[in-house]
Write a protein that holds these residues in place. Structure first.
Motif, mmCIF file in Angstrom:
data_model
loop_
_atom_site.group_PDB
_atom_site.id
_atom_site.type_symbol
_atom_site.label_atom_id
_atom_site.label_comp_id
_atom_site.label_asym_id
_atom_site.label_seq_id
_atom_site.Cartn_x
_atom_site.Cartn_y
_atom_site.Cartn_z
ATOM 1 N N ILE A 203 1.877 1.994 -2.589
ATOM 2 C CA ILE A 203 1.588 1.594 -1.208
ATOM 3 C C ILE A 203 0.159 1.086 -1.093
ATOM 4 C CG2 ILE A 203 1.342 2.444 1.158
ATOM 5 C CD1 ILE A 203 3.614 4.453 0.479
ATOM 6 N N SER A 207 0.784 -2.769 -0.200
ATOM 7 C CA SER A 207 1.060 -2.862 1.240
ATOM 8 C C SER A 207 0.151 -3.891 1.908
ATOM 9 C CB SER A 207 0.876 -1.496 1.907
ATOM 10 O OG SER A 207 -0.473 -1.092 1.857
ATOM 11 N N GLU A 208 0.665 -4.478 2.967
ATOM 12 C CA GLU A 208 -0.059 -5.472 3.765
ATOM 13 C C GLU A 208 -0.574 -6.626 2.910
ATOM 14 O OE1 GLU A 208 -3.096 -3.423 5.903
ATOM 15 O OE2 GLU A 208 -1.683 -2.317 7.152
ATOM 16 N N GLU A 225 4.471 -7.059 -0.604
ATOM 17 C CA GLU A 225 4.984 -6.175 0.447
ATOM 18 C C GLU A 225 6.508 -6.110 0.402
ATOM 19 O OE1 GLU A 225 3.919 -5.035 5.039
ATOM 20 O OE2 GLU A 225 3.417 -7.028 4.294
ATOM 21 N N GLU A 235 4.005 1.679 4.861
ATOM 22 C CA GLU A 235 2.615 2.048 5.137
ATOM 23 C C GLU A 235 2.530 3.426 5.787
ATOM 24 O OE1 GLU A 235 -1.564 1.497 5.379
ATOM 25 O OE2 GLU A 235 -0.037 0.342 4.305
#
Length: 274
Positions: A203, A207-208, A225, A235
């Motif tokens: 993560i 993530s993002e 992602e 998240e």
């Protein structure tokens, strides 16, 4: 007690020096092996492999402290039976004294491996990575403390801890996904010490991020992602995993306290009868 434990750590120069050099050296070597990983599907796979190795290395490299804890157990039983201090005081002091030492080790390991490997360049992501490394080391330390209270000697302790860690790694989600684990073994996935930091690493890294990992027919087929969503990691799980890791630390520390309390009470009873 905290002061005494601190002196014991620094007096054990071989273990202290070797552990420090080991963490710094392994961080540099791993960083050089995985130097500047690419932002493609192959690079993503290599990142996952790096995280899996880091977990295995950190969670299994604290067994060398087992003889120290076994020796401390004998001293504890003698001193508590004479009323020098309580088991709870020992448990709290033992839990606190390793925090700064393990933080130093976490920094020595994290700095080279993170930046040499070219992981997420966001500084907050690095701090999250450092936090996970620190918690992994503290979790491993807590497991060793727990089993040192339970097992009769180093040989048995080494075998038991190795077996437990191997089982946890098998069900971490790296070798076989949660969806493929048989229902009667799924509980092992949830109690695995590897599962939550492994998810945390993924993560934190992916993530993002809209970076494309794979192209096809002139368009992006898989983003970083999207890779997380495919594995059903979100998240929202980032801090949940941290809380669960802390819960594992408390659980193993509490189990250790209960076992030591029973051992010391039993010894005091035998001493009183004698």
């Amino acid at each position: 007690l905290t002061h005494r434990f601190s002196k014991n750590i620094f007096r054990t120069k071989e273990l202290f020096a070797c552990r420090t050099v080991q963490m710094l050296g392994s961080g540099i070597v791993l960083g050089l092996i995985f130097h500047n990983l690419k932002d493609d599907l192959e690079g993503a796979r290599e990142r996952v492999g790096l995280f899996a190795f880091i977990l295995t290395f950190l969670l299994t490299s604290t067994i060398e402290a087992l003889p120290i804890f076994l020796q401390e157990r004998e001293i504890l039983m003698k001193e508590t039976s004479s009323g020098s201090y309580r088991v709870s005081s020992y448990a709290v002091a033992n839990g606190l004294v390793y925090l700064p030492f393990l933080l130093i080790l976490a920094i020595l390991f994290s700095v080279p491996v993170y930046w040499l490997a070219g992981l997420n360049p966001n500084f907050m992501a690095f701090l999250q990575f450092l936090l996970l490394i620190w918690l992994i080391l503290y979790t491993a330390n807590s497991v060793v403390v727990c089993f040192s209270a339970l097992v009769p000697n180093f040989i048995v302790g080494n075998s038991v801890i190795s077996g437990v860690m191997g089982s946890f790694f098998l069900f971490s989600g790296y070798f076989i996904s949660k969806r493929e684990i048989p229902s009667y073994w799924i509980f092992m996935h949830y109690i695995s010490l590897f599962k939550y930091p492994f998810e945390g690493f993924l993560i934190n890294e992916f993530s993002e991020s809209s970076k494309c990992l794979e192209y096809g027919l002139g368009k992006c087929l898989m983003t970083e992602e999207g890779l997380l969503k495919e594995e059903r990691y979100g998240e929202a799980n980032k801090w949940r995993n941290v809380v669960i890791m802390l819960s594992f630390v408390l659980l193993y520390r509490c189990i250790s306290y209960v076992i030591l309390r029973c051992r010391c009470s039993q010894r005091s009873f035998k001493t009183a009868l004698a």
